[in-house]
Design a protein around this motif. Structure first.
Motif, short mmCIF file in Angstrom:
data_model
loop_
_atom_site.label_atom_id
_atom_site.label_comp_id
_atom_site.label_asym_id
_atom_site.label_seq_id
_atom_site.Cartn_x
_atom_site.Cartn_y
_atom_site.Cartn_z
N ASP A 113 -4.17 3.58 15.67
CA ASP A 113 -3.60 2.63 14.83
C ASP A 113 -3.54 2.57 13.63
OD1 ASP A 113 -1.63 1.14 13.29
OD2 ASP A 113 -1.00 -0.31 15.42
N ALA A 116 -0.03 4.07 8.77
CA ALA A 116 0.61 2.77 8.54
C ALA A 116 1.39 1.95 7.48
CB ALA A 116 0.27 1.79 9.38
N PRO A 117 1.25 3.03 6.36
CA PRO A 117 2.37 2.76 5.05
C PRO A 117 4.25 2.25 5.39
CG PRO A 117 2.43 5.15 5.42
CD PRO A 117 1.89 4.78 6.52
N ASN A 118 4.40 1.85 4.36
CA ASN A 118 5.84 0.92 4.71
C ASN A 118 6.63 2.11 3.61
OD1 ASN A 118 4.61 -1.82 5.75
ND2 ASN A 118 3.22 -2.36 3.53
N HIS A 127 -3.81 1.75 2.05
CA HIS A 127 -3.63 2.56 2.75
C HIS A 127 -4.31 3.74 3.02
CE1 HIS A 127 0.28 0.62 2.65
NE2 HIS A 127 -0.14 0.08 3.71
N HIS A 153 1.71 3.19 12.44
CA HIS A 153 3.10 1.55 12.49
C HIS A 153 4.07 1.35 11.54
CE1 HIS A 153 3.84 -1.97 15.44
NE2 HIS A 153 3.83 -2.50 14.64
N GLY A 155 6.11 0.07 8.82
CA GLY A 155 6.78 -0.96 8.50
C GLY A 155 8.39 -0.88 8.26
N TYR A 309 6.79 -9.57 12.47
CA TYR A 309 5.45 -8.69 12.47
C TYR A 309 4.57 -8.63 14.10
CZ TYR A 309 1.33 -6.02 11.00
OH TYR A 309 0.75 -5.60 10.42
N ASP A 313 4.01 -6.13 17.69
CA ASP A 313 3.30 -5.67 17.91
C ASP A 313 2.17 -6.18 18.81
OD1 ASP A 313 1.16 -4.48 16.17
OD2 ASP A 313 1.26 -6.47 14.53
N TYR A 331 -7.16 -0.32 16.03
CA TYR A 331 -6.49 -0.90 14.95
C TYR A 331 -7.11 -0.70 13.60
CZ TYR A 331 -2.89 -2.43 18.51
OH TYR A 331 -2.44 -2.71 19.70
N VAL A 333 -7.02 -1.29 10.16
CA VAL A 333 -6.51 -1.87 8.67
C VAL A 333 -7.11 -3.30 8.14
CG1 VAL A 333 -4.36 -3.94 9.21
CG2 VAL A 333 -4.13 -2.63 10.99
N GLN A 337 -5.81 -8.99 7.89
CA GLN A 337 -5.33 -8.70 9.65
C GLN A 337 -5.78 -9.56 10.45
OE1 GLN A 337 -2.20 -7.03 9.53
NE2 GLN A 337 -1.85 -6.17 6.99
N PHE A 341 -3.68 -9.82 14.52
CA PHE A 341 -4.87 -9.01 15.54
C PHE A 341 -5.72 -9.98 16.71
CE2 PHE A 341 -4.26 -5.92 12.48
CZ PHE A 341 -2.54 -5.14 13.61
N1 ARG Z 1 2.19 -1.63 7.25
C1 ARG Z 1 1.41 -2.39 7.73
C2 ARG Z 1 0.33 -3.28 6.54
O1 ARG Z 1 1.44 -2.49 5.57
C3 ARG Z 1 0.51 -2.39 8.51
C4 ARG Z 1 0.60 -1.65 9.85
C5 ARG Z 1 -0.54 -2.26 11.02
N2 ARG Z 1 -0.58 -2.10 12.36
C6 ARG Z 1 -0.42 -2.80 12.95
N3 ARG Z 1 0.51 -2.76 13.92
N4 ARG Z 1 0.59 -3.84 12.78
O2 ARG Z 1 0.28 -3.46 5.68
#
Ligand code: ARG
Length: 571
Positions: A113, A116-118, A127, A153, A155, A309, A313, A331, A333, A337, A341
């Motif tokens: 994973d 994962a931008p938004n 990112h 993943h 957003g 969120y 997950d 993951y 990230v 976070q 997790f």
């Molecule tokens: N979109 C989230 C962010 O910008 C990160 C996602 C990470 N992956 C996950 N499975 N939660 O912070």
């Protein structure tokens, strides 16, 4: 082929087992000899024997073929020095092995994973880190024979989409799409936010829009899809510019799991894990408390905002284990976070969705800082656009190349500058311990000297130029490695250790273990160059040294490729 390291470790294990089955040896490269064997102390303790006596017992059982010298040192270390003949065998085997000694493992699946931008938000430097680290891990895993499933993943769901869709309606689809496709995602988001905060009717429209979106209203879904598609297309451009292996098919956003969220709640309730607390549905996983020692909830469903969120997950874990058949879940990230997790993993294990056999890790990373050691931002305090960083790096690389009076066409020069720029940015990220913060300093990153991507590319290109300049043919098959000079032997020792570096990066999920190895190799190469002429050497030295150059070039090229960095032929 089996790596030198694995050959020696296998022999040590047999010697350990002959004394007593139950403890494992540890082997590491060392300057006292070539390798140092540890683990004898633990073995000695388990048998109630003095460590140095145990070292002698292990030694009595050790297959010493190819080992010139063994020194028992300290409290039971064995320093092993290899014979020239053994090194010669290993190096000649490497010459014939495209994989340079790195094994390919039986089929296993890793779901990684990363990125994962938004949607409708700019990709920020966080990112960038996720993308670059995740892509390096994906490449390393693939090379080791894993089936890798990448998952970005993104957003793409939640309450902000009400205001984003209403803003899109206000602008008109064509105007909105134009703004998004040039990558002005933050401008779009900010404009929506301003209206949301200042305009009551807009706020009300936005709320109704969220309800329509969640209710599956077709027109609302169509508008939402425009936002998603435009953003994903923009992200794909960034990936292409960075030379990252993520594809649009790997983008599986939060919304993908919507249909699975009810089951998450039902099954958690059936497992007796769900608790209602202040109108929200929560799980209190064991071992998580706040500062006052009270149990911490993982909120699965909020009172009025619906699933969050964490629920997504949890659904994603089930999907990745049950449908993608993951043996490993990674993951990539940011460190903030971590608790999220840890709690999600704990709940998934408690619910028996995540078998103990599945390795599940949060590959956390630190921040990117500006020159002022604060969070990296533009002068006006905005998110730094990834694509701008890359453009600036490319311009600088092109300027540096222009000064080197090359016979490159301007097209070739631009291509080379792009390769150097990517190397600079990726390597700066990957060569730092990912858990630490690092300062984004383009001047340092792009320099041809120091621990940089361009330095390693240059080391490779210099080797290639030797072969271009050589006018007499050479036959790699005729090479015998005598390694008469210290610098030759030091280089050879690094060459046989490439598989260990790849293993270490994979086992620890720390790409800097590989980049550090490559930097060390390049430095040994420099020492070798200074001490040992290559093309002007007399035979058989010339062939031997050309073979060392060939192996070093191939190791640099393969190692860099595992980090997602190209190795141009010429610089
Ligand atoms: N979109 C989230 C962010 O910008 C990160 C996602 C990470 N992956 C996950 N499975 N939660 O912070």
């Amino acid at each position: 082929m089996t790596s030198t390291y694995d050959v020696l470790l296998g022999r040590l294990q047999s010697a350990f087992d002959a004394v007593f089955e139950g403890t494992d040896p540890v082997l590491r490269p060392s300057d006292r000899g070539d390798y140092q064997a540890n683990g004898i102390m633990a073995l000695a303790k388990s048998q109630g024997v003095a460590p140095r006596d145990m070292a002698q017992r292990v030694l009595a059982h050790l297959d010493l073929a190819g080992i010139a010298e063994v020194e028992v040192a300290g409290p039971g270390f064995l320093n092993l020095t290899l014979t020239p003949g053994f090194l010669d065998d290993r190096l000649r085997a490497l010459l014939g092995d495209e994989r340079l000694g790195v094994d390919s493992m039986p089929e296993r699946t890793a779901v990684i994973d990363y990125s994962a931008p938004n949607v409708a938000k700019e990709m920020h430097v966080g990112h960038l880190r996720s993308t670059v680290i995740g892509d390096a891990l994906a490449r390393i895993y693939r090379f080791r024979g894993y089936r890798v499933v990448a998952r970005s993943h993104v957003g793409d769901w939640g309450t902000p989409f009400g205001m984003l869709i209403e803003h899109l309606v206000d602008l008109g689809e064509a105007t909105a799409m134009a703004a998004l496709s040039i990558g002005d995602l933050d401008g779009f988001y900010r404009a929506a936010r301003v209206k949301f905060e200042s305009d009551e009717t807009f706020r009300e429209r936005s709320r109704q829009r969220v309800v329509a979106l969640q209710g599956g209203d077709p027109e609302t879904r169509r508008l939402w899809q425009i936002l998603v598609d435009e953003s994903v297309a923009y992200f794909a451009e960034v990936y292409a510019a960075l030379d990252v292996t993520l594809t649009t098919a790997d983008v599986v956003g939060e919304s993908y799991y919507n249909d699975m969220l009810d089951d998450v709640v039902t099954d958690l309730a059936a497992a007796g894990l769900l608790v209602e607390s202040g109108g929200a549905l929560c799980v209190f996983p064991e071992g998580f408390t706040n500062r006052d020692g009270e149990p911490l909830p993982l909120i699965v469903k909020k009172r009025d905002e619906g699933f969050g969120y964490a629920a997504t997950d949890l659904a994603a874990i089930r999907d990745r284990v049950d449908h993608l058949h993951a043996d490993e879940l990674l993951y990539v990230v940011g460190a903030p976070q971590s608790q999220h997790f840890e709690m999600v993993f704990a709940v998934a294990r408690a619910a028996r969705w995540l078998p103990a056999s599945v390795r599940c890790e949060h590959v956390a990373f630190g921040n990117v800082l500006g020159p002022d050691r604060k969070m990296f931002k533009t002068r006006s305090g905005e998110t730094v656009k990834l694509i701008d960083l890359l453009d600036e790096a490319t311009q600088r690389a092109a300027a540096a190349l222009a000064q080197r009076s090359h016979d490159l066409s301007s097209e070739e020069r631009h291509h080379l500058a792009t390769q150097i720029a990517r190397a600079a940015i990726k390597y700066a990220d990957l060569s730092n311990d990912r858990q630490r913060d690092y300062v984004f300093d383009l001047d340092r990153m792009i320099a041809f000297e120091g621990d940089t991507g361009p330095y390693l590319q240059y080391a490779h290109a210099r080797l290639r130029s030797i072969f271009r300049r050589s006018n007499a043919p050479w036959d790699p098959g005729a090479a015998t490695f005598v390694l008469g000079a210290d610098a030759e032997r030091d280089l050879a020792r690094a060459l046989i250790a490439f598989p260990e570096a790849v293993d270490a990066a994979m086992a620890t999920l720390h790409p800097h273990r590989l980049s550090g190895y490559l930097f060390d190799l390049a430095q040994r190469l420099t020492t070798f160059y200074e001490a040992c002429p290559v093309l002007s050497a007399a035979e058989p030295s010339r062939t031997e040294r050309l073979a060392l150059c060939e192996l070093t070039a191939r190791t640099l090229r393969l190692g860099l490729s595992l980090l997602g960095i190209e190795a141009p032929e010429q610089m």
